[in-house]
Design a protein around this motif. Sequence first.
Motif, PDB file in Angstrom:
ATOM      1  N   ALA A   1       0.826  -1.198   0.000  1.00 10.60           N
ATOM      2  CA  ALA A   1       0.000   0.000   0.000  1.00 10.60           C
ATOM      3  C   ALA A   1       0.860   1.247   0.000  1.00 10.60           C
ATOM      4  CB  ALA A   1      -0.913   0.004   1.216  1.00 10.60           C
ATOM      5  N   ILE A   2       1.992   1.187   0.717  1.00 10.74           N
ATOM      6  CA  ILE A   2       2.906   2.328   0.810  1.00 10.74           C
ATOM      7  C   ILE A   2       4.332   1.827   0.623  1.00 10.74           C
ATOM      8  CG2 ILE A   2       3.736   4.245   2.218  1.00 10.74           C
ATOM      9  CD1 ILE A   2       1.146   4.099   3.816  1.00 10.74           C
ATOM     10  N   ILE A   3       5.101   2.534  -0.191  1.00 13.27           N
ATOM     11  CA  ILE A   3       6.525   2.246  -0.355  1.00 13.27           C
ATOM     12  C   ILE A   3       7.300   3.468   0.120  1.00 13.27           C
ATOM     13  CG2 ILE A   3       8.366   1.691  -1.984  1.00 13.27           C
ATOM     14  CD1 ILE A   3       6.310   0.337  -3.747  1.00 13.27           C
ATOM     15  N   LYS A   4       8.274   3.238   0.995  1.00  9.90           N
ATOM     16  CA  LYS A   4       9.053   4.323   1.587  1.00  9.90           C
ATOM     17  C   LYS A   4      10.508   4.234   1.140  1.00  9.90           C
ATOM     18  CE  LYS A   4       6.339   4.613   5.896  1.00  9.90           C
ATOM     19  NZ  LYS A   4       6.161   6.084   5.994  1.00  9.90           N
ATOM     20  N   GLY A   5      11.193   5.370   1.116  1.00 11.76           N
ATOM     21  CA  GLY A   5      12.612   5.378   0.795  1.00 11.76           C
ATOM     22  C   GLY A   5      13.143   6.791   0.694  1.00 11.76           C
ATOM     23  N   GLU A   6      14.446   6.899   0.478  1.00 18.11           N
ATOM     24  CA  GLU A   6      15.067   8.202   0.232  1.00 18.11           C
ATOM     25  C   GLU A   6      15.232   8.393  -1.265  1.00 18.11           C
ATOM     26  OE1 GLU A   6      19.268  10.664   0.908  1.00 18.11           O
ATOM     27  OE2 GLU A   6      18.839   8.886   2.133  1.00 18.11           O
ATOM     28  N   ILE A   7      15.007   9.607  -1.722  1.00 20.99           N
ATOM     29  CA  ILE A   7      15.135   9.900  -3.148  1.00 20.99           C
ATOM     30  C   ILE A   7      16.606   9.968  -3.544  1.00 20.99           C
ATOM     31  CG2 ILE A   7      14.810  11.669  -4.919  1.00 20.99           C
ATOM     32  CD1 ILE A   7      12.137  12.326  -3.680  1.00 20.99           C
ATOM     33  N   LEU A   8      16.962   9.182  -4.535  1.00 27.79           N
ATOM     34  CA  LEU A   8      18.262   9.249  -5.183  1.00 27.79           C
ATOM     35  C   LEU A   8      18.027   9.862  -6.554  1.00 27.79           C
ATOM     36  CD1 LEU A   8      21.310   8.396  -5.066  1.00 27.79           C
ATOM     37  CD2 LEU A   8      20.626   6.335  -6.293  1.00 27.79           C
ATOM     38  N   PHE A   9      18.642  11.013  -6.821  1.00 29.50           N
ATOM     39  CA  PHE A   9      18.289  11.812  -7.995  1.00 29.50           C
ATOM     40  C   PHE A   9      19.346  11.708  -9.086  1.00 29.50           C
ATOM     41  CE2 PHE A   9      17.455  16.316  -9.759  1.00 29.50           C
ATOM     42  CZ  PHE A   9      16.468  15.851 -10.603  1.00 29.50           C
ATOM     43  N   CYS A  10      18.933  11.239 -10.272  1.00 28.15           N
ATOM     44  CA  CYS A  10      19.752  11.272 -11.486  1.00 28.15           C
ATOM     45  C   CYS A  10      19.020  12.188 -12.464  1.00 28.15           C
ATOM     46  CB  CYS A  10      19.926   9.871 -12.072  1.00 28.15           C
ATOM     47  SG  CYS A  10      20.911   8.762 -11.049  1.00 28.15           S
ATOM     48  N   HIS A  11      19.459  13.422 -12.576  1.00 24.61           N
ATOM     49  CA  HIS A  11      18.666  14.481 -13.202  1.00 24.61           C
ATOM     50  C   HIS A  11      18.550  14.398 -14.710  1.00 24.61           C
ATOM     51  CE1 HIS A  11      22.074  16.555 -15.050  1.00 24.61           C
ATOM     52  NE2 HIS A  11      22.758  16.221 -13.971  1.00 24.61           N
ATOM     53  N   ALA A  12      19.421  13.661 -15.389  1.00 25.05           N
ATOM     54  CA  ALA A  12      19.552  13.762 -16.845  1.00 25.05           C
ATOM     55  C   ALA A  12      18.257  13.420 -17.576  1.00 25.05           C
ATOM     56  CB  ALA A  12      20.667  12.855 -17.329  1.00 25.05           C
TER      57      ALA A  12
END
Length: 695
Positions: A517-528
């Motif tokens: 129902a819910i997935i949690k985590g930290e955002i890892l950003f690859c902007h390209a």
Amino acid sequence: MFLAISRTNIIKRPLTFSYRRSYATTDHQNLIEKIVQKYAVDLPEGYKVKSGDYVTIRPHHVLTHDNTGAVIPKFKSIGATKIYDPKQPVYALDHDVQNKSEKNLQKYANIEAWGKQQGVDFYPAGRGIGHQVMIEEGYAFPNTLTVASDSHSNMYGGIGALGTPIVRTDAAAIWATGRTWWQIPPVVKVILEGQLPAGVTGKDVIITLCGLFNKDQVLNTAIEFHGEGLNGLSVEDRLAIANMTTEWGALAGVFPVDTKTIEYLRKRQRRLELTHFENKNLPPLKKGEKFVHPRINDQTIQALIDQPIEPSPKATYAKTLTLDLSTLSPHVSGPNSVKVATSLAELEKQDIKINKAYLVSCVNSRASDLKEAAQVLRGNKIKEGVEFYVAAASSEVQKEAQESGDWDTLIEAGAKVLPAGCGPCVGLGTGLLKDGEIGISATNRNFKGRMGSPNALAYLASPAVVAASALTGKISGPASSAKTTKQPSFSIQTHTSESSSDSNTAVQAEVLPNFPAIIKGEILFCHADNLNTDGIYPGKYTYNDDMTPEDMKKVVMENYDPNFVNVVKEGDVLVGGFNFGTGSSREQAATAIKSRGIQIMIAGSYSDIFKRNSVNNALLLIESPELVNDLKQALGTTDLTRRTGWKVDIHVAEGKVKVHKEDGQEKLYKVGALGKSVQEIWLANGLEGWVKERL
């Protein structure tokens, strides 16, 4: 298949979780949605499909070509032995038909034997390009949903069918179960106004559209063609336009069924009857017996008239594009890009010498195309030093051109004849471009290196312009063609999404038991933006079948950012830019990301092929352009890969992404909910597992 998903960040619904869904009572569906409605299965009673929905579909037909040889072992590896519905697949050998090596001939023989064993309709090398065969033999029939393991299945839209590409795993799934999945894309309405000037063709229309709207305005959409301008477009023109909606970036391009469609089918019906009577290998009909083609016949054609499918007057669209056909002139695409379109009048001034010319491929090698070229060349000879290659789209097209005399005209002018098939269009066989050469072609793609050397230049144009260029030895058109450097008249309008009160579904979507129902985590950003599959999973590893998940973990994103593997952590929510996963169809791009313990991705948008491979391998995907833009504005684009410190809760059922920033601020983003078909595939750890459960 492998499972590389950490369950620690997942909150499960109890098995007794219930959901509510409400349905719209009014008809706001466009043509695309109405066709999908016919072929969607397992829908709740009364549910009207709409753009954004993930649906399970049972396509009318599925085409595979030479890649049938790769689908067969995939089909067997999932434990399947018998094709679910032998009348659903179609096999047509067309890509490497010039290759007479023992290995390729054996491959073709194996495919034919397999088709015979399974009772599947089979068309051998030389019969023609698969997409043309699908039209000629009525598999791609108006108002049906027909797919192919090839990107140019969009062509079926010229006859009024919804044609869209799938990947090989999908083809194996359809063989085994009759089904696969599709996310209904945003639908763009293209209004064609006015009438084409003399000498301007359907090829010029699509080249112009690709050049005018070249900023991904229609990327991963489905296109519906409307307007009075359709009255002047033959079905052959429509097939060419629909075919190259692929190059425009769309997943489908569909014309309505109208009087021209019906006339085309009647003509085709008569041709099929004639072909049947001329075939000495078939038993003669009994006295008084009439030949009835299984797909194109009085009954099926009359049904189109009696039971039309039309978009609702209140149908909703993501965008509306308008093009005034009366303002068009012949245009040429390139070099080496379909996003660059230049008027023929402008290019003629540049005196661009050519080495090779091509009238081949599924987009522009039908009888009407060959006739256009023959009219230009009749009584003339190809310029000395220029090689002009011709291949009919099918054996039937070639026969028709021979009967009219057009085929002999091309040969007498000096054309080099190739067998009916793909050939140089896909970089196979005779006549490829060499280093430093310039070619002009009536094909659909001029990507760098596709038709030969990456150090060559390739232009695209209509059959008449290709023939005229072969005649003069430089890019030029027939003297009779309308030429102008004036800009075509066009416009584009983007529509706001429908309000929640008009939505087909209530806020709460269906969640299957055991799906998170819910997935949690930290955002890892690859902007390209436009991060391609070679950047995600380098090509040098693609055909190394010994690569394990542990091996993939070490090389994922190697060509994009070698430091990615040192930054990523298991359970991260990877956020990419726009058009993530563009490029080749290698499925390892998805499985390599999954090998790092990433269970879900967010991006501004995805390449559809990457999306298909991800879902098929149980990597969850959602789109949020707003979140991507916020990340770019807040964090910049200096670091290729960045740990953000932003925590995220993804409510998959409600279509919500809740972001908790490091400074304590929170923001809620609305996204599309993950549909039942995607949930089923994820719970089965991929499409292969989903198929195994149903065998």
